[in-house]
Scaffold this motif. Structure first.
Motif, PDB file in Angstrom:
ATOM      1  N   ARG A   1       0.840  -1.204   0.000  1.00 15.39           N
ATOM      2  CA  ARG A   1       0.000   0.000   0.000  1.00 15.39           C
ATOM      3  C   ARG A   1       0.869   1.246   0.000  1.00 15.39           C
ATOM      4  NH1 ARG A   1      -2.617  -3.005   3.985  1.00 15.39           N
ATOM      5  NH2 ARG A   1      -1.777  -1.650   5.618  1.00 15.39           N
ATOM      6  N   ALA A   2       1.980   1.192   0.744  1.00 21.49           N
ATOM      7  CA  ALA A   2       2.883   2.343   0.797  1.00 21.49           C
ATOM      8  C   ALA A   2       3.454   2.649  -0.582  1.00 21.49           C
ATOM      9  CB  ALA A   2       4.017   2.066   1.787  1.00 21.49           C
ATOM     10  N   THR A   3       3.790   1.614  -1.332  1.00 21.41           N
ATOM     11  CA  THR A   3       4.317   1.826  -2.680  1.00 21.41           C
ATOM     12  C   THR A   3       3.264   2.448  -3.578  1.00 21.41           C
ATOM     13  OG1 THR A   3       5.851  -0.045  -2.447  1.00 21.41           O
ATOM     14  CG2 THR A   3       5.358   0.684  -4.677  1.00 21.41           C
ATOM     15  N   LYS A   4       2.036   1.967  -3.485  1.00 24.24           N
ATOM     16  CA  LYS A   4       0.959   2.548  -4.295  1.00 24.24           C
ATOM     17  C   LYS A   4       0.783   4.030  -3.966  1.00 24.24           C
ATOM     18  CE  LYS A   4      -3.964   2.227  -5.408  1.00 24.24           C
ATOM     19  NZ  LYS A   4      -5.227   1.478  -5.223  1.00 24.24           N
ATOM     20  N   ASP A   5       0.798   4.361  -2.685  1.00 25.18           N
ATOM     21  CA  ASP A   5       0.632   5.761  -2.281  1.00 25.18           C
ATOM     22  C   ASP A   5       1.729   6.644  -2.851  1.00 25.18           C
ATOM     23  OD1 ASP A   5      -1.624   5.066  -0.871  1.00 25.18           O
ATOM     24  OD2 ASP A   5      -0.622   4.984   1.080  1.00 25.18           O
ATOM     25  N   THR A   6       2.968   6.148  -2.853  1.00 22.38           N
ATOM     26  CA  THR A   6       4.067   6.965  -3.362  1.00 22.38           C
ATOM     27  C   THR A   6       4.047   7.066  -4.885  1.00 22.38           C
ATOM     28  OG1 THR A   6       5.572   5.066  -3.273  1.00 22.38           O
ATOM     29  CG2 THR A   6       5.592   6.561  -1.403  1.00 22.38           C
TER      30      THR A   6
ATOM     31  N   LEU B   1      18.034  -7.585  11.976  1.00 26.36           N
ATOM     32  CA  LEU B   1      18.103  -6.142  12.194  1.00 26.36           C
ATOM     33  C   LEU B   1      18.156  -5.455  10.839  1.00 26.36           C
ATOM     34  CD1 LEU B   1      18.449  -3.590  13.891  1.00 26.36           C
ATOM     35  CD2 LEU B   1      20.901  -4.117  14.065  1.00 26.36           C
ATOM     36  N   HIS B   2      17.155  -4.630  10.553  1.00 22.26           N
ATOM     37  CA  HIS B   2      17.014  -3.997   9.229  1.00 22.26           C
ATOM     38  C   HIS B   2      17.020  -2.478   9.425  1.00 22.26           C
ATOM     39  CE1 HIS B   2      16.061  -4.460   4.976  1.00 22.26           C
ATOM     40  NE2 HIS B   2      15.152  -3.510   5.089  1.00 22.26           N
ATOM     41  N   THR B   3      17.937  -1.779   8.742  1.00 19.54           N
ATOM     42  CA  THR B   3      18.114  -0.352   9.018  1.00 19.54           C
ATOM     43  C   THR B   3      17.941   0.515   7.774  1.00 19.54           C
ATOM     44  OG1 THR B   3      20.520  -0.592   8.713  1.00 19.54           O
ATOM     45  CG2 THR B   3      19.659  -0.802  10.955  1.00 19.54           C
ATOM     46  N   ALA B   4      17.101   0.086   6.855  1.00 20.14           N
ATOM     47  CA  ALA B   4      16.958   0.789   5.581  1.00 20.14           C
ATOM     48  C   ALA B   4      16.376   2.191   5.732  1.00 20.14           C
ATOM     49  CB  ALA B   4      16.068  -0.024   4.639  1.00 20.14           C
ATOM     50  N   ARG B   5      16.777   3.062   4.801  1.00 22.54           N
ATOM     51  CA  ARG B   5      16.194   4.396   4.712  1.00 22.54           C
ATOM     52  C   ARG B   5      14.788   4.334   4.112  1.00 22.54           C
ATOM     53  NH1 ARG B   5      21.796   5.816   3.972  1.00 22.54           N
ATOM     54  NH2 ARG B   5      22.265   7.846   4.929  1.00 22.54           N
ATOM     55  N   TRP B   6      14.587   3.400   3.204  1.00 25.65           N
ATOM     56  CA  TRP B   6      13.275   3.186   2.607  1.00 25.65           C
ATOM     57  C   TRP B   6      13.204   1.754   2.096  1.00 25.65           C
ATOM     58  CZ3 TRP B   6      17.027   5.854  -0.248  1.00 25.65           C
ATOM     59  CH2 TRP B   6      17.368   5.303  -1.481  1.00 25.65           C
ATOM     60  N   GLU B   7      11.998   1.287   1.834  1.00 28.85           N
ATOM     61  CA  GLU B   7      11.775  -0.036   1.255  1.00 28.85           C
ATOM     62  C   GLU B   7      10.551   0.034   0.353  1.00 28.85           C
ATOM     63  OE1 GLU B   7      13.299  -2.683   0.900  1.00 28.85           O
ATOM     64  OE2 GLU B   7      14.875  -2.660   2.408  1.00 28.85           O
ATOM     65  N   GLY B   8      10.383  -1.012  -0.412  1.00 26.00           N
ATOM     66  CA  GLY B   8       9.151  -1.155  -1.170  1.00 26.00           C
ATOM     67  C   GLY B   8       8.282  -2.198  -0.481  1.00 26.00           C
ATOM     68  N   PHE B   9       8.909  -3.297  -0.123  1.00 25.80           N
ATOM     69  CA  PHE B   9       8.199  -4.371   0.568  1.00 25.80           C
ATOM     70  C   PHE B   9       8.989  -4.877   1.774  1.00 25.80           C
ATOM     71  CE2 PHE B   9       7.386  -8.963   1.163  1.00 25.80           C
ATOM     72  CZ  PHE B   9       6.055  -8.893   1.524  1.00 25.80           C
ATOM     73  N   GLY B  10      10.283  -4.977   1.651  1.00 24.36           N
ATOM     74  CA  GLY B  10      11.077  -5.548   2.734  1.00 24.36           C
ATOM     75  C   GLY B  10      11.043  -7.066   2.662  1.00 24.36           C
ATOM     76  N   PHE B  11      11.450  -7.600   1.509  1.00 23.63           N
ATOM     77  CA  PHE B  11      11.368  -9.035   1.259  1.00 23.63           C
ATOM     78  C   PHE B  11      12.075  -9.836   2.346  1.00 23.63           C
ATOM     79  CE2 PHE B  11      11.193 -12.957  -0.910  1.00 23.63           C
ATOM     80  CZ  PHE B  11      10.408 -12.823  -2.042  1.00 23.63           C
ATOM     81  N   VAL B  12      13.274  -9.393   2.715  1.00 19.88           N
ATOM     82  CA  VAL B  12      14.060 -10.156   3.673  1.00 19.88           C
ATOM     83  C   VAL B  12      13.399 -10.168   5.051  1.00 19.88           C
ATOM     84  CG1 VAL B  12      15.534  -8.232   4.451  1.00 19.88           C
ATOM     85  CG2 VAL B  12      16.415 -10.584   4.473  1.00 19.88           C
TER      86      VAL B  12
ATOM     87  N   THR C   1      13.775  -0.371  10.983  1.00 19.54           N
ATOM     88  CA  THR C   1      13.369   1.024  10.890  1.00 19.54           C
ATOM     89  C   THR C   1      11.946   1.085  10.339  1.00 19.54           C
ATOM     90  OG1 THR C   1      14.605   1.032   8.784  1.00 19.54           O
ATOM     91  CG2 THR C   1      15.628   2.098  10.675  1.00 19.54           C
ATOM     92  N   ASP C   2      11.188   2.033  10.847  1.00 19.56           N
ATOM     93  CA  ASP C   2       9.772   2.163  10.477  1.00 19.56           C
ATOM     94  C   ASP C   2       9.652   3.038   9.234  1.00 19.56           C
ATOM     95  OD1 ASP C   2       7.046   2.184  10.413  1.00 19.56           O
ATOM     96  OD2 ASP C   2       6.777   3.375  12.229  1.00 19.56           O
ATOM     97  N   VAL C   3       9.937   2.432   8.089  1.00 16.16           N
ATOM     98  CA  VAL C   3       9.916   3.160   6.820  1.00 16.16           C
ATOM     99  C   VAL C   3       8.924   2.508   5.862  1.00 16.16           C
ATOM    100  CG1 VAL C   3      12.286   3.998   7.025  1.00 16.16           C
ATOM    101  CG2 VAL C   3      11.860   1.794   5.921  1.00 16.16           C
ATOM    102  N   SER C   4       8.471   3.325   4.904  1.00 15.51           N
ATOM    103  CA  SER C   4       7.642   2.822   3.799  1.00 15.51           C
ATOM    104  C   SER C   4       6.542   1.911   4.321  1.00 15.51           C
ATOM    105  CB  SER C   4       8.527   2.121   2.764  1.00 15.51           C
ATOM    106  OG  SER C   4       9.607   2.941   2.379  1.00 15.51           O
ATOM    107  N   ASN C   5       6.590   0.639   3.903  1.00 13.63           N
ATOM    108  CA  ASN C   5       5.507  -0.288   4.222  1.00 13.63           C
ATOM    109  C   ASN C   5       5.802  -1.195   5.406  1.00 13.63           C
ATOM    110  OD1 ASN C   5       7.517  -1.949   2.854  1.00 13.63           O
ATOM    111  ND2 ASN C   5       5.938  -3.518   2.911  1.00 13.63           N
ATOM    112  N   ILE C   6       6.907  -0.993   6.093  1.00 14.70           N
ATOM    113  CA  ILE C   6       7.341  -1.986   7.086  1.00 14.70           C
ATOM    114  C   ILE C   6       6.279  -2.234   8.149  1.00 14.70           C
ATOM    115  CG2 ILE C   6       9.111  -2.597   8.765  1.00 14.70           C
ATOM    116  CD1 ILE C   6       9.971  -2.651   5.785  1.00 14.70           C
ATOM    117  N   SER C   7       5.496  -1.212   8.470  1.00 13.09           N
ATOM    118  CA  SER C   7       4.426  -1.410   9.455  1.00 13.09           C
ATOM    119  C   SER C   7       3.312  -2.297   8.912  1.00 13.09           C
ATOM    120  CB  SER C   7       3.850  -0.065   9.910  1.00 13.09           C
ATOM    121  OG  SER C   7       3.308   0.648   8.825  1.00 13.09           O
TER     122      SER C   7
END
Length: 371
Positions: A143-148, A273-284, A298-304
């Motif tokens: 959903r986050a990717t669609k919004d962006t 431990l994932h520290t990305a600035r942004w993600e699309g899905f966060g496959f890993v 990190t609470d970025v993009s769609n991670i929530s």
């Protein structure tokens, strides 16, 4: 029979390439589809496609003006026409430019752009042309990717053109690999009293490894019972190794390089431990959850959309090493049974939302909903 080509020019292996390979291999097992993967001849994706028996086409695309190279364009257009390709999937922005134009010239029925990164699309004239006049469908992996996608384009891009199809995780493959788990304590000579944390991804700007290394230094001020495996390769490797030395955490960090046995590594870690600035899905992240491992991210993009804070992991503020360290310490401090409970909840969430069959059904519905 529908003839489909997946164009992916990324020179290194990552989430988009994993999606391309997994999706192409799934569809290749169905006699209703004739599948090709078009990629650089020296890439991991090309090699894996060949080994899996998927038909390949070597396409060398570079970013910048080279995407408009007339000789490469003509060669690819000739390929599309000769093989009677009906549908093309595009992955990267350079693929969108090259594949969007060549696909339109070749007269393909469908040109599907899969957007895997939650970064807004720039409101440029060429993006408007490509997405309105060349691309027939857009897949967003969250959903986050669609919004962006719509953030800068909603005035001229129809929301109906975008379909959300979450990435699918091969649970049986993860479970089978778990039976052949690597003993990380032995392979990397890690003492039994250390908590093993994994960070998995390309060593590039997006993944924010400098915040991880600074967080490691903060954690080390309070405790020294942890080791972080940084798994992946990329252009920042030497820079990050130097930074680890500067932060005096080299003894707590192991750079493993690229690994193609991630699923065998996951059972041996305590958490991701994932520290990305942004993600699309966060496959890993979804893969770690499927392996019943809790996650600090990190609470970025769609991670929530993946992690519910306090239930199957902990969320930290992006680009904030202090908060990343705080959440990591919180995870280390949990009793083993509490971490196992978190991991179990993560597995259940993946089973309910991100299985391979659901992704496959969504893709086939999109592909076949056009005659």
């Amino acid at each position: 029979m529908k003839r489909i080509v997946f164009l992916n020019s990324c020179p290194v292996w990552g989430g988009g390439e994993k999606w391309t390979f997994t999706t192409a291999r799934l569809l290749n097992q169905d006699p209703a589809y004739d599948i090709y993967i078009a990629a650089g001849s020296e890439t991991e994706l090309f090699k894996r496609a060949k080994n899996a028996g998927i038909k390949t086409e070597a396409v060398e695309i570079r970013s910048g003006i080279s995407v408009l190279n007339p000789f490469k364009s003509k060669r690819f257009i000739d390929f599309l026409k000769k093989k009677n390709i009906d549908i093309m999937f595009l992955n990267m922005s350079q693929d969108l430019k090259f594949g969007g134009i060549t696909g339109k010239i070749a007269g393909l029925d469908r040109i599907i752009y899969r957007r895997g990164s939650a970064i807004p699309i720039k409101n440029r004239f060429y993006n408007k042309y490509l997405l309105k006049d060349c691309v027939t469908d857009i897949i967003a992996n969250s959903r986050a990717t669609k919004d962006t996608i719509l953030k800068n384009t909603s005035q001229w891009l129809s929301e109906d053109k975008i379909t959300i199809i979450y990435n699918g995780i091969n649970l049986s493959k993860i479970d089978k690999a778990g039976e052949e788990a690597i003993n990380l304590h032995e392979e990397f000579k890690i003492s039994q009293d250390k908590v093993i944390i994994a960070n998995i991804g390309r060593l590039n700007y997006q993944k924010g490894h400098e915040f991880l290394l600074k967080a490691a230094a903060i954690i080390k001020e309070k405790r020294n019972d942890f080791v972080i495996l940084i798994i992946g390769s990329g252009e920042r490797e030497q820079e990050l190794k130097k930074l680890a030395r500067e932060y005096n955490v080299s003894n707590n960090i192991i750079f493993t390089g690229f690994r193609d046995d991630i699923y065998k590594i996951l059972p041996g870690i305590d958490f991701l431990l994932h520290t990305a600035r942004w993600e699309g899905f966060g496959f890993v992240i979804a893969e770690a959850m499927a392996a019943s491992k809790p996650v600090v991210s990190t609470d970025v993009s769609n991670i929530s959309e993946l992690i519910t804070d306090g239930e199957n992991g902990f969320l930290a503020e992006a680009e904030n090493s202090e908060d990343i360290a705080r959440q990591t310490i919180k995870m280390i401090d949990l009793e083993r049974d509490a971490r196992l409970k978190m991991g179990k909840k993560g597995r259940e969430y993946v089973e309910n939302n991100f299985v391979l069959d659901k992704m496959n059904e969504g893709l086939k519905e999109l592909i076949n909903n056009f005659e």
